[in-house]
Design an enzyme around this catalytic site. Structure first.
Site, PDB file in Angstrom:
ATOM      1  N   ASP A 152       0.862  -1.187   0.000  1.00 52.77           N
ATOM      2  CA  ASP A 152       0.000   0.000   0.000  1.00 52.77           C
ATOM      3  C   ASP A 152       0.885   1.218   0.000  1.00 52.77           C
ATOM      4  O   ASP A 152       2.044   1.138   0.397  1.00 52.77           O
ATOM      5  CB  ASP A 152      -0.772   0.064   1.326  1.00 52.77           C
ATOM      6  CG  ASP A 152      -1.965  -0.828   1.330  1.00 52.77           C
ATOM      7  OD1 ASP A 152      -2.323  -1.310   0.263  1.00 52.77           O
ATOM      8  OD2 ASP A 152      -2.529  -1.021   2.425  1.00 52.77           O
ATOM      9  N   ASP A 172      -5.108  -3.364   4.692  1.00 53.57           N
ATOM     10  CA  ASP A 172      -5.636  -2.910   5.970  1.00 53.57           C
ATOM     11  C   ASP A 172      -7.148  -3.023   6.081  1.00 53.57           C
ATOM     12  O   ASP A 172      -7.682  -3.213   7.153  1.00 53.57           O
ATOM     13  CB  ASP A 172      -5.176  -1.474   6.265  1.00 53.57           C
ATOM     14  CG  ASP A 172      -5.381  -0.544   5.081  1.00 53.57           C
ATOM     15  OD1 ASP A 172      -6.088  -0.946   4.138  1.00 53.57           O
ATOM     16  OD2 ASP A 172      -4.838   0.579   5.099  1.00 53.57           O
ATOM     17  N   ASP A 209      -9.676  -6.138   1.891  1.00 49.35           N
ATOM     18  CA  ASP A 209      -8.341  -6.642   1.532  1.00 49.35           C
ATOM     19  C   ASP A 209      -8.160  -8.092   1.978  1.00 49.35           C
ATOM     20  O   ASP A 209      -7.216  -8.757   1.564  1.00 49.35           O
ATOM     21  CB  ASP A 209      -7.247  -5.805   2.225  1.00 49.35           C
ATOM     22  CG  ASP A 209      -7.160  -4.405   1.637  1.00 49.35           C
ATOM     23  OD1 ASP A 209      -7.623  -4.232   0.505  1.00 49.35           O
ATOM     24  OD2 ASP A 209      -6.629  -3.519   2.317  1.00 49.35           O
TER      25      ASP A 209
HETATM   26  P1  ATP Z   1      -3.312   2.911  -0.098  1.00 53.62           P
HETATM   27  O1  ATP Z   1      -4.113   1.735  -0.525  1.00 53.62           O
HETATM   28  O2  ATP Z   1      -2.054   3.103  -0.824  1.00 53.62           O
HETATM   29  O3  ATP Z   1      -3.133   3.042   1.376  1.00 53.62           O
HETATM   30  P2  ATP Z   1      -5.129   4.984   0.039  1.00 53.62           P
HETATM   31  O4  ATP Z   1      -5.156   4.811   1.484  1.00 53.62           O
HETATM   32  O5  ATP Z   1      -4.815   6.317  -0.500  1.00 53.62           O
HETATM   33  O6  ATP Z   1      -4.136   4.086  -0.654  1.00 53.62           O
HETATM   34  P3  ATP Z   1      -7.934   4.712  -0.058  1.00 53.62           P
HETATM   35  O7  ATP Z   1      -7.967   4.995   1.364  1.00 53.62           O
HETATM   36  O8  ATP Z   1      -8.752   3.628  -0.650  1.00 53.62           O
HETATM   37  O9  ATP Z   1      -6.486   4.428  -0.552  1.00 53.62           O
HETATM   38  O10 ATP Z   1      -8.247   6.085  -0.794  1.00 53.62           O
HETATM   39  C1  ATP Z   1      -8.477   6.153  -2.150  1.00 53.62           C
HETATM   40  C2  ATP Z   1      -9.009   7.502  -2.508  1.00 53.62           C
HETATM   41  O11 ATP Z   1     -10.241   7.704  -1.840  1.00 53.62           O
HETATM   42  C3  ATP Z   1      -8.119   8.651  -2.093  1.00 53.62           C
HETATM   43  O12 ATP Z   1      -7.246   8.989  -3.131  1.00 53.62           O
HETATM   44  C4  ATP Z   1      -9.080   9.755  -1.812  1.00 53.62           C
HETATM   45  O13 ATP Z   1      -9.350  10.465  -3.006  1.00 53.62           O
HETATM   46  C5  ATP Z   1     -10.337   9.044  -1.383  1.00 53.62           C
HETATM   47  N1  ATP Z   1     -10.465   9.036   0.068  1.00 53.62           N
HETATM   48  C6  ATP Z   1      -9.572   8.586   0.965  1.00 53.62           C
HETATM   49  N2  ATP Z   1     -10.030   8.727   2.207  1.00 53.62           N
HETATM   50  C7  ATP Z   1     -11.244   9.267   2.108  1.00 53.62           C
HETATM   51  C8  ATP Z   1     -12.248   9.640   3.039  1.00 53.62           C
HETATM   52  N3  ATP Z   1     -12.074   9.485   4.353  1.00 53.62           N
HETATM   53  N4  ATP Z   1     -13.396  10.173   2.569  1.00 53.62           N
HETATM   54  C9  ATP Z   1     -13.574  10.332   1.262  1.00 53.62           C
HETATM   55  N5  ATP Z   1     -12.680   9.989   0.336  1.00 53.62           N
HETATM   56  C10 ATP Z   1     -11.526   9.479   0.734  1.00 53.62           C
END
Ligand code: ATP
Length: 900
Positions: free
Chosen positions: A335, A637, A641
């Site tokens: 991730d 996480d 997943d």
């Molecule tokens: P990784 O898998 O590398 O940890 P990540 O944590 O960025 O990636 P997600 O948490 O799935 O992946 O987030 C994907 C997208 O969703 C982000 O790029 C953001 O645009 C949006 N996002 C993340 N957190 C939130 C939230 N709390 N509320 C709304 N949109 C969100």
């Protein structure tokens, strides 16, 4: 009624309306228990734990040592010795059996203890409301009456009655066998309802798969439903790992070879017309020497030591097999957020419809910094910017906490992405403290990583009701009214530009609405939303990860980023960390969907970043990599997943941000969510395997040497060079005291400069056989040479045998030093670094001295005391095997040095 609760007068919680439940516990559901009530409940119910099965008693471990074919053979040998009138030999054999059992129990007891200690490391944490504040507790601290706060991915740690539930689903397979998650609500059900249909209850041992909830604990520990079922059932033994099975196979092959050799020695002895009784005893002893009895316990200890070292470096192993898999890992899919980056978000850029771009000053969670436009600080925040920040503050589950004292700064409870938005709102001057009261949330669609959206509906001053939406730009834009097509395109372009700067971008929108029907999902909002703007956040890469990535490459491991974030954001960070180089490609979820299996497999070697992947696609990535023969470690996480984590060869769950569902599916949990920790664990996995091979090398080389001495004597017409009990002694005492300790060896230091260990890497491969080919003949030549020379001088046979026996034992001591490392010299401080080996060696030397100088032992072991000055030449001669290996090591080091 409150406080009169007793286990046998518990109401039927599932049939109880929420009000009566609150009355029962005298509970304010928004404050949770107060300190007094907690204390009383704790005194009454004790910790929320199930009784641990008692550790295996030492005597049982001891008795088990006798249940092995090796011991049966030795018992037969003892009987034979009695039948032949060699009572002394019989006694020695029995003593050796006893010594073997003692050494075995000691080692195994040690392994069991460290395994038990390691199991304790994985404690479950829960969020509760106590005294009006949210707290994180260990599951064991829960008491009846506690208000638990639960979200998707959490484990339910006690039986509880729901008092508030939004879109809640729970996976209860562990308890009811029902494989599909069940929907939950607060409404009571009839008294006669079975466990599986009590929709207003949550049960310990199950998991939340979606939604959010508050629930009051009604039963803990043994009084929970699982507690009742589980009772005192023993912990299931872990299945054997592939390496353990291969070791067993290897052991069986050696046993077969030993039987063959038994026949050979016997036949040769008879052909030479040596006394049958003596030949028989020697043949049996020789057979016993070939059996690698130390190997299974060495394996267990190697795994335990490996687990312990990994735990010290922050990786908790949940399945033993992961230790060895880590050593073979060829690809790490990681991730991005929190693992490769610090997950310390700061909103630094805003974009507003019409193309306005604002910058935000300050870094971290301290709300200090100003908004500026075109390089000029804004005097006051205009209406559009304010609305954007309002959306950011309301569609938000995090809390911004002021510093408790000067040493700790501002902090965030909840998702850092959302925390950064609160900081932004404060910098824009919004009154966060009162906002949630003046604009209360009425319903919500929680964030989910599949849709990448979140929405909340609030009662507002200016409108009766308003829905605030936030999420990934393309997801939010797809909900916006299509009339402003050009504006949406401009937003898309702006989001891309921000992403190329490695910013994590969120879009915000709003809907004037009376309704937000959670069951209708986000589709119901499509075409009705009005775009408010974009927020770009930085999330700096972790410094140490750059090094770890370089280390991976040197170790023949390919790092791949698998992120939910935008492709350009991912690629920008991957480049910075060295994960993406030159021609590397980034592929996003849509492109991945369009790729056929074959196409994906062919493209895999060039892909460094998978972006905007749905959790389900992670599974596909794992499977495609595995189809190419890769051994895959994959981090995760979220709840979704879990399938990918379970499928990966080494599923790695995040200890801090990971959900309990993910942790349960993974074989490894890393306590600091850091990529560098995974790489550290890989290194330890390689050390474990390397150390096991040292044990194999040692056992094999020395027992082959003893065999070679014996066969040479028989073929060359000499008397038997060693008595049967001496062969046993060398095998069980001299080797037994040092062999297992080789698994405690510290890393060689070059583990991460080698290729990953192939899964079918032969235990006794070419590298080891080459070393055996050097060690074994040297030991045999020294031992037999001395024997033959001393006999030719006409010295008494008893004296010559004692010297031969001693020189062989000394060779064993020198050779264990050789086996400590394949390349490093044994002459440095290496020996002292392995305390266990130093102790084992000292013990072995002391025992050898006893056989030589204690009169009673002389009689039993057919030895005579050797004058001290005669030991020196023996020692010098035996050290030959050390020098031979030192020369080889020097040569290898030189060759490496010139190749480097
Ligand atoms: P990784 O898998 O590398 O940890 P990540 O944590 O960025 O990636 P997600 O948490 O799935 O992946 O987030 C994907 C997208 O969703 C982000 O790029 C953001 O645009 C949006 N996002 C993340 N957190 C939130 C939230 N709390 N509320 C709304 N949109 C969100």
């Amino acid at each position: 009624m409150a406080g009169t609760l007793s286990d046998n007068s518990d109401p039927l919680w599932h049939a109880l309306p929420v009000e009566q439940l609150q009355e029962h516990f005298a509970l304010d559901p928004l404050r949770g228990l107060d300190a007094d009530a907690q204390r009383r409940a704790w005194a009454r119910h004790g910790p929320n734990t199930l009784p641990e099965p008692a550790p295996k008693p030492l005597w049982r471990i001891f008795v088990r040592q006798f249940k092995s074919p090796l011991i049966y053979i030795l018992f037969i040998a003892a009987l034979l010795a009695v039948a032949l009138g060699h009572h002394g030999d019989a006694g020695v054999i029995l003593a050796v059996v006893l010594a073997n059992a003692l050494i075995g129990s000691f080692q195994e007891g040690r392994a069991e203890r460290s395994m038990a200690a390691l199991r304790k490391l994985a404690t479950l944490r829960v969020r509760v409301l106590r005294d009006g504040a949210e707290r994180v507790l260990e599951a064991r601290e829960l008491v009846p009456g506690d208000v638990m706060l639960l979200g998707a991915g959490d484990a339910v740690a006690a039986d509880a009655r729901l008092i508030d539930a939004a879109q809640l689903q729970a996976a209860e397979a562990a308890l009811t066998g029902e494989s599909v998650p069940v929907s939950k609500s607060v409404l009571p059900v009839p008294e006669a309802t079975g466990l599986a249909d009590r929709h207003c209850m949550l049960y310990s041992g199950t998991y939340i798969t979606a939604g959010r909830a508050r629930a009051v604990v009604v039963a803990t520990g043994v009084h929970t439903e699982v507690g009742r079922i589980a009772g005192l059932t023993e912990r299931a033994e872990e299945p054997k790992t592939p390496l353990e099975l291969r070791l067993e196979q290897f052991g069986r092959a050696l046993v077969a070879a030993a039987l063959g050799l038994f026949a050979l020695v016997l036949l040769l002895g008879l052909w030479r017309e040596l006394p049958l009784s003596e030949v028989l005893m020697v043949a049996i002893s020789q057979m016993v020497s070939m059996v690698p009895e130390g190997l299974p316990v060495a394996m267990t200890i190697a795994l335990a030591v490996g687990m312990q070292r990994m735990a010290e470096r922050g990786a908790i192993i949940r399945r033993l097999s992961a230790v060895e898999t880590l050593g073979s890992t060829t690809v790490i899919c990681s991730d991005k957020t929190g693992t490769l980056t610090r997950n310390e978000m700061t909103a630094v850029a805003l974009w507003l419809p019409g193309g306005r771009e604002l910058a935000v000053g300050g870094i971290g969670y301290a709300p200090e910094g100003r908004l500026s436009e075109g390089g000029k600080p804004l005097e006051s925040v205009d209406e559009n910017t304010r609305t954007l920040c309002l959306a950011a503050a309301l569609c938000n589950d995090a809390q911004l906490l002021p510093p408790e004292d000067e040493r700790v700064g501002w902090s965030v409870l909840g998702d850092p992405t959302e925390g950064a938005l609160l900081v932004l709102a404060r910098k824009a001057g919004l009154p966060l403290d009162t906002l949630r009261m003046t604009a209360p949330r009425e319903s919500e669609l929680p964030f989910d990583s599949d849709t990448k959206l979140m929405a909340t509906r609030h009662r507002m001053d200016d409108a009766p009701r308003r829905v605030w939406i936030k999420g990934a730009p393309e997801a939010v834009l797809s909900l916006c009214a299509a009339d402003g097509h050009a504006a949406l395109q401009a937003a898309r372009d702006a989001a891309e530009t921000m992403a190329t700067r490695a910013l994590r971008v969120l879009a915000f929108a709003t809907v004037d609405a009376d309704e937000l029907d959670p069951s209708a999902g986000f589709e119901a909002l499509a075409g009705r939303a009005r775009l408010l703007g974009l927020v770009g956040q930085i999330d700096p890469p972790r410094e140490e990860v750059k090094l770890s990535v370089a280390e991976c490459r040197a170790a023949g491991i390919r790092p791949i980023m698998v992120t939910g974030d935008h492709k350009l954001t991912g690629l920008a960070i991957a480049r910075e960390l060295g994960i993406a180089r030159d021609e590397a490609r980034a592929v996003d979820g849509h492109e991945l969907e369009r790729m056929g299996e074959g196409e994906l497999r062919d493209a895999l070697p060039h892909i460094a970043v998978f972006a905007r992947v749905q959790p389900a696609q992670k599974l596909r990535i794992v499977e495609a990599l595995q189809a190419r023969g890769e051994v895959v470690a994959m981090t995760g996480d979220g709840v979704n997943d879990a399938p990918a984590l379970a499928r990966a060869d080494a599923g790695v769950a995040m200890g801090v941000t990971g959900t309990e569902v993910a942790k349960n599916a993974a074989k490894i949990v890393i306590s600091d969510d850091n990529f560098a920790t995974i790489v550290g664990a890989v290194e330890e996995g390689r050390v474990v395997y390397g150390n096991l091979k040292k044990v194999i090398l040692y056992l094999f080389a020395t027992s082959m040497a003893a065999l070679l001495v014996l066969l040479t004597a028989l073929l060359a017409g000499y008397p038997l060079p060693l008595a049967a009990v001496q062969i046993l002694w060398i095998n069980i005492i001299t080797e037994g005291t040092v062999t297992v300790n080789l698994v405690m060896e510290a890393p060689d230091g070059d583990e991460m400069r080698r290729h990953p260990i192939r899964r079918d890497d032969p235990l006794l491969g070419r590298d080891l056989l080459a070393r055996v080919a050097l060690m074994t003949p040297t030991i045999a030549a020294v031992t037999f040479g001395w024997f033959a020379w001393r006999l030719s001088l006409g010295l008494p046979e008893m004296l010559v045998r004692t010297e031969t026996f001693t020189v062989l034992a000394m060779c064993c001591w020198f050779n264990v030093l050789n086996c400590q490392s394949a390349t490093a010299s044994a002459l440095g401080p290496r020996l002292l670094r392995n305390r266990w080996l130093a102790i084992g060696l000292s013990l072995s030397i002391a025992l050898q001295a006893a056989v030589l100088y204690v009169p009673a032992m002389n009689a039993l072991f057919h030895t005579v005391p050797l004058p001290l000055e005669s030991l020196l030449p023996l020692l010098a001669l035996a050290s030959l095997v050390l020098w031979v290996e030192e020369v080889r090591k020097l040569w290898v080091r030189r060759a490496r040095g010139s190749a480097a």
